[in-house]
Write an enzyme that holds these catalytic residues in place. Structure first.
Site, PDB file in Angstrom:
ATOM      1  N   SER A  70       0.863  -1.068   0.299  1.00 56.27           N
ATOM      2  CA  SER A  70       0.042   0.147   0.019  1.00 56.27           C
ATOM      3  C   SER A  70       0.881   1.704  -0.224  1.00 56.27           C
ATOM      4  CB  SER A  70      -1.142  -0.126   1.098  1.00 56.27           C
ATOM      5  OG  SER A  70      -0.221  -0.353   2.103  1.00 56.27           O
ATOM      6  N   HIS A  93       1.495   3.608   7.172  1.00 54.32           N
ATOM      7  CA  HIS A  93       0.927   4.445   5.994  1.00 54.32           C
ATOM      8  C   HIS A  93       1.415   6.146   6.371  1.00 54.32           C
ATOM      9  CE1 HIS A  93      -2.676   2.041   4.790  1.00 54.32           C
ATOM     10  NE2 HIS A  93      -1.528   1.343   4.308  1.00 54.32           N
ATOM     11  N   ASP A 121      -7.935   5.844   4.711  1.00 62.07           N
ATOM     12  CA  ASP A 121      -8.337   4.835   6.151  1.00 62.07           C
ATOM     13  C   ASP A 121      -8.976   4.101   6.547  1.00 62.07           C
ATOM     14  OD1 ASP A 121      -4.198   4.604   6.055  1.00 62.07           O
ATOM     15  OD2 ASP A 121      -5.183   3.803   4.699  1.00 62.07           O
TER      16      ASP A 121
END
Lengths: 167, 180
Positions: free
Chosen positions: B57, B96, B123
């Site tokens: 990701s 992230h 998210d």
């Protein structure tokens, strides 16, 4: 003492140590580079400025972003991640940062660019504080190396503001 | 007869000594690894100073199999930082980037929204039910540096535990049979 196993073990340990040292030196060489980037953002138009049914303000705007980030690239740079964030203060929150747009620059040739875009991500406040609000647009960049330490910095451009009334 | 008894005795005593030396050196290796790990935890201020990237990701920046070095300081969390966080109820940490920050005037607490560079949406889908933002206590550290490919060792050992046992068995055998 001189069996194949011992020799292989010694060789592997040495190889891994030298590789790790090379990665550290490569990362340290990034410190020699002194970047001198420049950027400019203009807001072309505020397309939408309303309060959502749930209650928070939302803005959609179109920006002209031009930047020259070629000096950030070194031989150890894999990519540069850039994003534009709106930063402002409200009565309840001392700092709000909302990312509006981002991009990945994979190579030095693409680091000097001009783009017109509306915000990729929703500019939604934590409340209804955006009428007449003054805000800064900051261009952040994050240099991601092929190996080692990552660098991040930003240019702050101030003087933008939202209209007094909803559109 | 006495000579044989002496030889047997001396052999027995050498073996015990050798065995004890090897056990102690094995113990020293394990303990120094533990000391280094705990020392890293102290220096970086993070519970887990090194993490392996497990998903795609954050491509093309971080690929599966890279390892990240984390650091946690008292500095406030700002947009653009790459953070590693845990969701309540999930044990695997997620790496992230922060895209939204709302910091309160009075308490200084922050609400943070994250998104993977390679993901289309933010998210919120990953957070727990009803959770809109992350708070500081969810965040384990900021990524400050990385090494490519090294994490594949951990991924292989986690996904195929047989290899872990083979490796430990081989190492144990090497230590026991070493003659010095």
């Amino acid at each position: 003492m001189h069996s194949f196993g011992y020799r292989l073990n010694g060789l592997l340990t040495f190889a891994v140590t030298i590789l790790a040292l090379m990665c550290v030196i490569a990362s340290l060489s990034d410190n020699l580079n002194i970047p001198s980037p420049s950027a400019e953002i203009q807001i072309m138009n505020i397309n939408w400025f309303q309060k959502q049914p749930k209650g928070s303000d939302e803005v959609i705007l179109t920006m002209n972003i031009s930047a020259d980030l070629q000096s950030l690239f070194t031989w150890n740079t894999k990519q540069v991640f850039i994003f534009v964030a709106a930063e402002y203060e409200t009565r309840k929150n001392s700092l709000n940062q909302v990312s509006l747009w981002d991009a990945i620059i994979p190579a030095k040739e693409r680091a000097k660019f001009w783009i017109r875009s509306s915000n990729k991500y929703r500019f939604v406040d934590h409340g209804k504080n955006l009428r007449g609000k003054e805000f800064n647009l900051t261009l952040h960049w994050h240099v991601m190396p092929k190996t080692g330490k990552m660098f991040a910095d930003k240019i702050v451009m101030s003087g933008y503001s939202l209209p007094e009334e909803y559109i | 007869m006495g000579w044989i008894g002496d030889t047997v005795d001396s052999i027995k005593s050498i073996q015990i000594r050798q065995l004890l030396t090897q056990v102690v050196s094995l113990g020293m290796i394990v303990t120094s690894a533990l000391i280094i790990w705990k020392g890293l935890m102290c220096v970086t201020g993070s519970e887990s100073p090194v993490v392996v990237v497990l998903s795609g990701s954050m491509e093309p920046g971080f690929k599966r199999g890279d390892i990240l070095f984390l650091h946690m300081s008292k500095d406030p969390i700002r947009a653009g930082e790459i953070v590693v966080f845990n969701i309540d109820g999930r044990e695997i940490p997620i790496v992230h980037r922060v895209i939204k920050v709302h910091e309160r005037q009075d308490t200084g607490e922050v609400d943070v929204l994250t998104k993977g560079d390679n993901n289309y949406g933010d998210d919120r889908l990953l957070y727990a039910q009803g959770q809109q933002y992350l708070q500081r206590h969810h965040i384990m550290g900021r990524a400050v540096g990385f090494l490519p490919y090294v994490g594949w060792v951990t991924i292989i050992m986690t996904e195929k535990p047989i290899i872990k046992y083979i490796l430990i068995g081989a190492l144990g055998l090497l230590v026991i049979t070493s003659k010095d």
